[in-house]
Design a protein around this motif. Structure first.
Motif, short mmCIF file in Angstrom:
data_model
loop_
_atom_site.label_atom_id
_atom_site.label_comp_id
_atom_site.label_asym_id
_atom_site.label_seq_id
_atom_site.Cartn_x
_atom_site.Cartn_y
_atom_site.Cartn_z
N THR A 217 74.32 -6.46 -26.33
CA THR A 217 75.34 -7.33 -25.73
C THR A 217 74.75 -8.42 -24.83
N VAL A 218 73.44 -8.43 -24.64
CA VAL A 218 72.81 -9.39 -23.73
C VAL A 218 71.71 -10.14 -24.48
N SER A 219 71.77 -11.48 -24.44
CA SER A 219 70.77 -12.32 -25.07
C SER A 219 69.87 -12.95 -24.01
N ARG A 220 68.61 -13.18 -24.40
CA ARG A 220 67.63 -13.84 -23.55
C ARG A 220 67.13 -15.06 -24.32
N LEU A 221 67.32 -16.28 -23.75
CA LEU A 221 66.96 -17.50 -24.46
C LEU A 221 66.18 -18.43 -23.53
N TYR A 222 65.35 -19.28 -24.16
CA TYR A 222 64.50 -20.18 -23.40
C TYR A 222 64.53 -21.58 -24.01
N LEU A 223 64.39 -22.57 -23.13
CA LEU A 223 64.26 -23.97 -23.53
C LEU A 223 63.01 -24.56 -22.89
N GLN A 224 62.24 -25.31 -23.66
CA GLN A 224 61.17 -26.11 -23.07
C GLN A 224 61.79 -27.24 -22.26
N VAL A 225 61.31 -27.37 -21.00
CA VAL A 225 61.79 -28.43 -20.11
C VAL A 225 60.59 -29.01 -19.37
N PRO A 226 60.72 -30.18 -18.75
CA PRO A 226 59.62 -30.72 -17.94
C PRO A 226 59.22 -29.75 -16.83
N ALA A 227 57.96 -29.77 -16.46
CA ALA A 227 57.43 -28.80 -15.50
C ALA A 227 58.15 -28.84 -14.15
N GLU A 228 58.66 -30.00 -13.75
CA GLU A 228 59.29 -30.13 -12.42
C GLU A 228 60.78 -29.88 -12.45
N THR A 229 61.32 -29.30 -13.52
CA THR A 229 62.76 -29.11 -13.69
C THR A 229 63.37 -28.20 -12.63
N ASP A 230 64.56 -28.56 -12.16
CA ASP A 230 65.38 -27.73 -11.27
C ASP A 230 66.54 -27.18 -12.09
N THR A 231 66.77 -25.87 -12.01
CA THR A 231 67.86 -25.27 -12.80
C THR A 231 69.22 -25.88 -12.46
N ALA A 232 69.36 -26.43 -11.26
CA ALA A 232 70.64 -27.02 -10.86
C ALA A 232 71.00 -28.22 -11.73
N ALA A 233 70.00 -28.82 -12.37
CA ALA A 233 70.25 -29.99 -13.22
C ALA A 233 70.80 -29.61 -14.60
N TRP A 234 70.83 -28.31 -14.88
CA TRP A 234 71.26 -27.83 -16.18
C TRP A 234 72.54 -27.01 -16.06
N SER A 235 73.64 -27.60 -16.44
CA SER A 235 74.90 -26.86 -16.47
C SER A 235 74.90 -25.90 -17.65
N ASP A 236 75.81 -24.94 -17.63
CA ASP A 236 75.90 -24.00 -18.74
C ASP A 236 76.17 -24.72 -20.05
N ASP A 237 77.09 -25.69 -20.02
CA ASP A 237 77.42 -26.42 -21.25
C ASP A 237 76.22 -27.18 -21.79
N ARG A 238 75.45 -27.77 -20.90
CA ARG A 238 74.27 -28.53 -21.33
C ARG A 238 73.24 -27.59 -21.97
N ILE A 239 73.06 -26.43 -21.38
CA ILE A 239 72.10 -25.46 -21.92
C ILE A 239 72.50 -25.04 -23.32
N TRP A 240 73.76 -24.65 -23.51
CA TRP A 240 74.19 -24.17 -24.83
C TRP A 240 74.12 -25.29 -25.86
N SER A 241 74.46 -26.50 -25.47
CA SER A 241 74.41 -27.63 -26.40
C SER A 241 72.98 -27.90 -26.84
N GLU A 242 72.04 -27.85 -25.89
CA GLU A 242 70.64 -28.12 -26.23
C GLU A 242 70.05 -27.00 -27.08
N LEU A 243 70.39 -25.76 -26.76
CA LEU A 243 69.91 -24.64 -27.57
C LEU A 243 70.41 -24.76 -29.01
N ALA A 244 71.68 -25.06 -29.17
CA ALA A 244 72.26 -25.19 -30.51
C ALA A 244 71.55 -26.27 -31.31
#
Length: 392
Positions: A217-244
């Motif tokens: 019931t639990v998934s673990r997913l990763y995205l390559q991002v720039p080294a200086e990335t702040d998680t606050a810059a990534w909304s849930d919708d943005r994450i799912w869209s980029e993963l898809a």
């Protein structure tokens, strides 16, 4: 206080070493600066090599892993809108287990305490002394804030890259090798059933993506991002869209499931090795000695292999009076470490988009991926390294 082996760090390596030593009749004390709850919640790796899984079973720690974990017989490489499966049993006769490091730690803590083992939580090591003598000692701050001393025959530092163990080696005897990558991983935990039966490694022009799982019931997913990335810059919708977008197949035959994201974190990408891994009676294991980028799934497994070597060396020392295993520890461990470093570097370079890459570089990546998909020996080389080389 007095013990035979002082172990700094209650991660999987330190705890597994303590457990193996107990089975060999060698006593130890584990010092851990964090509390038990933190240790049992810390999110880390989830792929267990074939040989490490066997070692957990043989030492009496495999039952829950086999009942609740996932046996994986392959991974999928996805690129140019196509997927290609690497079949581990067909290519190597081995497989891997998906079993979260947090669960390994829970089982190890429970087993050590049930066996009467000493794990001192909230006990921060502050100094390692006398490692060139026959009576080394570790100074540590007790949970009450008082300083105490743990005397021992040997010290094993399993306290990570930022721990006191590595910095306790004299500068004049140490060589370090380092590579920092220009990207990181944005990792998430999500309350959604996995969208695949096995891990997917996806190379996309916008960056790498990895689909893994922690449970049914639990998934673990990763995205390559720039080294200086702040998680606050990534909304849930943005994450799912980029993963898809990065996992998309050209024929549209696969769809990514989405759900509530419960955790977000940034994992820096680094390769690092300290040589030697032993000085006097101080030994380094796991991240205290080496770091690998997570693409090759080697960090946890290297740490466990380190302490398996140490446990056997210490068994021979106390059962037979033979120090040959301990004397050879650093050289033996480093052979496997450098093989894993190369494999992790190779996987990282193969699957990620380098911001400094030229069109030629990108074509070279695609050419090698096509080679793996079409050439059995090339696929077998990947599978052999991924599932864990029996001997190096």
């Amino acid at each position: 206080m007095r013990t035979t082996v002082a172990i700094i760090g209650a991660g999987p390596a330190g705890l597994f070493l303590s457990h193996l030593l107990h089975l060999h009749g060698v006593d130890s004390v584990v010092l851990e600066r964090r509390d038990r709850d933190y240790c049992e919640r810390r999110q880390r790796a989830g792929v267990v090599e074939h040989g490490v899984a066997e070692a957990l079973r043989e030492s009496g720690l495999g039952r829950r892993m086999d009942r609740e974990g996932f046996r994986h017989d392959g991974i999928e490489l996805r690129f140019d809108g196509r997927g290609h499966r690497i079949d581990f049993p067909d290519l190597t006769g081995r497989h891997v287990m998906i079993w979260a490091q947090t669960e390994i730690v829970k089982d190890l803590i429970a087993r050590r305490l049930a066996d009467g083992g000493q794990i001192l939580f909230e006990a921060e090591a502050t100094a390692v002394e006398g490692v060139e003598s026959e009576r080394p000692r570790v100074r540590f701050a007790s949970p009450e804030g008082d300083e105490d001393v743990l005397e021992c025959d040997y010290v094993v530092a399993c306290d990570g890259f930022h721990g006191i163990g590595r910095t306790s080696l004299p500068e004049e005897v140490v060589s370090t090798y380092d590579k920092v990558y220009p990207f990181a991983w944005l990792g998430i935990l999500a309350d959604v059933p996995p969208s695949c039966d096995e891990l997917i490694y996806a190379r996309h022009e916008r960056g790498f993506a990895l689909h893994s799982m922690r449970s049914e019931t639990v998934s673990r997913l990763y995205l390559q991002v720039p080294a200086e990335t702040d998680t606050a810059a990534w909304s849930d919708d943005r994450i799912w869209s980029e993963l898809a977008a990065r996992f998309e197949l050209a024929d549209g035959a696969w769809k990514l499931g989405t759900g509530p994201i419960t955790d977000k974190s940034i994992t820096p990408m680094r390769s690092f090795v300290t040589e030697p891994m032993r000085h006097g009676r101080l030994f380094l294991a796991g991240d205290a000695a080496h770091i690998v980028p997570p693409t090759g799934a080697k960090g946890l497994n290297l740490a466990m292999r380190d302490v398996m070597l140490l446990a056997e060396g210490l068994r021979r020392r106390y059962a037979e009076g033979d120090t040959a295993g301990l004397d050879a520890y650093s050289d033996t461990a480093l052979r496997r470490v450098w093989r894993a470093e190369h494999f992790s570097y190779w996987m990282t370079s193969l699957m990620h988009t380098d911001p400094a890459a030229t069109p030629f570089d990108n074509r070279m990546q695609r050419s090698y991926l096509e080679h793996i998909a079409a050439c059995r020996p090339a696929a077998a080389q990947l599978a052999e390294n991924y599932t864990g080389l029996p001997e190096v």
